[in-house]
Enzyme design. Structure first.
Site, PDB file in Angstrom:
ATOM      1  N   ASP A 188       0.836  -1.190   0.000  1.00 23.14           N
ATOM      2  CA  ASP A 188       0.000   0.000   0.000  1.00 23.14           C
ATOM      3  C   ASP A 188       0.883   1.257   0.000  1.00 23.14           C
ATOM      4  O   ASP A 188       1.976   1.243  -0.569  1.00 23.14           O
ATOM      5  CB  ASP A 188      -0.918  -0.024   1.230  1.00 23.14           C
ATOM      6  N   HIS A 243      -3.415   6.007   3.692  1.00 28.73           N
ATOM      7  CA  HIS A 243      -4.265   4.894   3.258  1.00 28.73           C
ATOM      8  C   HIS A 243      -3.765   3.555   3.792  1.00 28.73           C
ATOM      9  O   HIS A 243      -4.532   2.759   4.355  1.00 28.73           O
ATOM     10  CB  HIS A 243      -4.319   4.881   1.727  1.00 28.73           C
ATOM     11  N   SER A 263     -11.305  -0.672  -0.076  1.00 25.72           N
ATOM     12  CA  SER A 263     -10.014  -0.706   0.606  1.00 25.72           C
ATOM     13  C   SER A 263     -10.174  -1.073   2.063  1.00 25.72           C
ATOM     14  O   SER A 263      -9.276  -1.652   2.672  1.00 25.72           O
ATOM     15  CB  SER A 263      -9.345   0.674   0.549  1.00 25.72           C
TER      16      SER A 263
END
Length: 384
Positions: free
Chosen positions: A138, A173, A339
């Site tokens: 990620d 994220h 996600s």
């Protein structure tokens, strides 16, 4: 010339030279291409090379019997809630009875569907993901208290973007994704806690601060995981990113499948582009592809679904709307998107691997589906 990806043709209509991924039928043939073309990256685990090329070189490559495909380098994005929303899930459904047919026999012996569901009832009563390596590919992982107290669980951090030796996340994220899967809730007095709070973490930064990257970076990260997973004890890989899939010879799909064949349980986000908007590598049938539902277990309007090469995706849905989780700055925040759903399932897979030492990726996938229940015509994984 059916070996040439249409996106690559379009790119070469705009510029004289561009980057491409060449896949060959035999690893030995990579040497010839390396000697005769402008190679900028190598991905031997999928028999592929990244090159810079012009139109004549692409035609020359396509004419070689040993070359299977020549495809464009795609744009890959972290799949958070900042997305274009489309209509609710209206197409691509198949009967729930077709999602899971029969039980699965694991290396531990035969199990029934009920047994699979009971595994997750042990969550908080013995199964914590302890001793299981979870790889998060990620934007990075911030060394948040929920990962570092009472012990530092970020065992390894590999940075393909900035080359840092130390964990960081300049987007946030990846940290949020990690928290959903494996945060221990230290900073919130366990009120905001991940599914596998004792899992060991391996962070692979393949996405930059903008939340976007290219196929090359993702494949570099996949290659590294392929080479080091056994040594690091990685059992589960979470991929909360996606790219528009290619009609054939999709490199991200190929990479995810090679990790699964390596024995890793790969969990992917379906995408946030609504019905018909599936993203790669979630198009693969060899991974666990996860869509998003809201608090009422209704399919989120943004959650991608559909059919790729005859196979319906996603496999299951999990909560992915306004989920509370870890923020890179050291506190907590809220995020929506597939996600968020993918690490929920990835954390559950860590529990399965803790319970069944010889679990295969195929077994893990069937167990997750078996522990899910029908809600509104789709399978929703929500056992905790």
């Amino acid at each position: 010339m059916d070996k040439i990806d249409g996106n690559l043709v379009n790119a070469l209509c705009v510029e004289d030279r561009t980057t491409a991924i060449v896949r060959v039928s035999n690893p030995w043939q990579m040497n010839y291409i390396a000697r005769n073309f402008d190679v900028v990256a190598a991905f031997p685990f999928i028999r592929s090379l990244g090159i810079r090329c012009n139109r004549d070189e692409v035609v020359r490559l396509a004419g070689m019997r040993e070359v299977e495909s020549v495809s464009a380098q795609g744009r890959v994005c972290a799949l958070n809630g900042d997305v274009k929303k489309k209509s609710a899930l209206e197409c691509g459904k198949r009967p729930v009875s077709a999602l899971y047919e029969g039980g699965v026999e694991t290396a531990e012996g035969g199990r029934s569907d009920a047994d699979f569901a009971e595994v997750f009832s042990l969550h908080g009563g013995g199964l914590t993901g302890a001793g299981v390596g979870l790889c998060i590919m990620d934007t990075g992982i911030s060394p948040h208290s929920d990962f570092s107290i009472p012990r530092d669980r970020i065992k390894v951090f590999k940075d393909f973007v900035g080359g840092s030796e130390y964990p960081y996340d300049d987007n946030g994220h990846g940290t949020f994704v990690t928290g959903v899967a494996a945060g221990n809730g230290c900073l919130s007095a366990t009120k905001i806690k991940g599914i596998a709070p004792c899992a060991d973490l391996v962070g692979v930064k393949v996405i930059g601060a903008s939340g976007e990257t290219g196929t090359f970076k993702i494949l570099e990260g996949m290659q590294w995981v392929f080479d080091n997973a056994v040594k690091l004890g990685v059992k589960v890989v979470c991929m909360s990113f996606g790219a528009d899939p290619l009609a054939s010879a999709d490199p991200l799909k190929a990479g995810a499948e090679m990790l699964a064949r390596r024995g890793l349980t790969v969990v992917c986000a379906a995408g946030n582009s609504g019905a018909g908007g599936l993203k790669s590598p979630g198009i693969s049938t060899e991974v666990i592809t996860v869509g998003a539902v809201d608090e009422e277990l209704k399919v989120a309007s943004f959650s991608s679904s559909g059919v790729y090469q005859g196979a319906y995706r996603p496999d299951v849905y999990a909560v992915g709307v306004r989920v509370r989780g870890v923020e890179a700055g050291g506190t907590y925040s809220t995020m929506s998107g597939t996600s968020v759903s993918a690490p929920y399932v990835a954390g559950a897979c860590c529990l399965l691997h803790q319970k069944y030492a010889r679990l295969t990726p195929r077994d893990a996938k069937r167990m997750i589906i078996a522990a899910s229940r029908e809600v509104g015509g789709v399978m929703v994984f929500n056992p905790f």
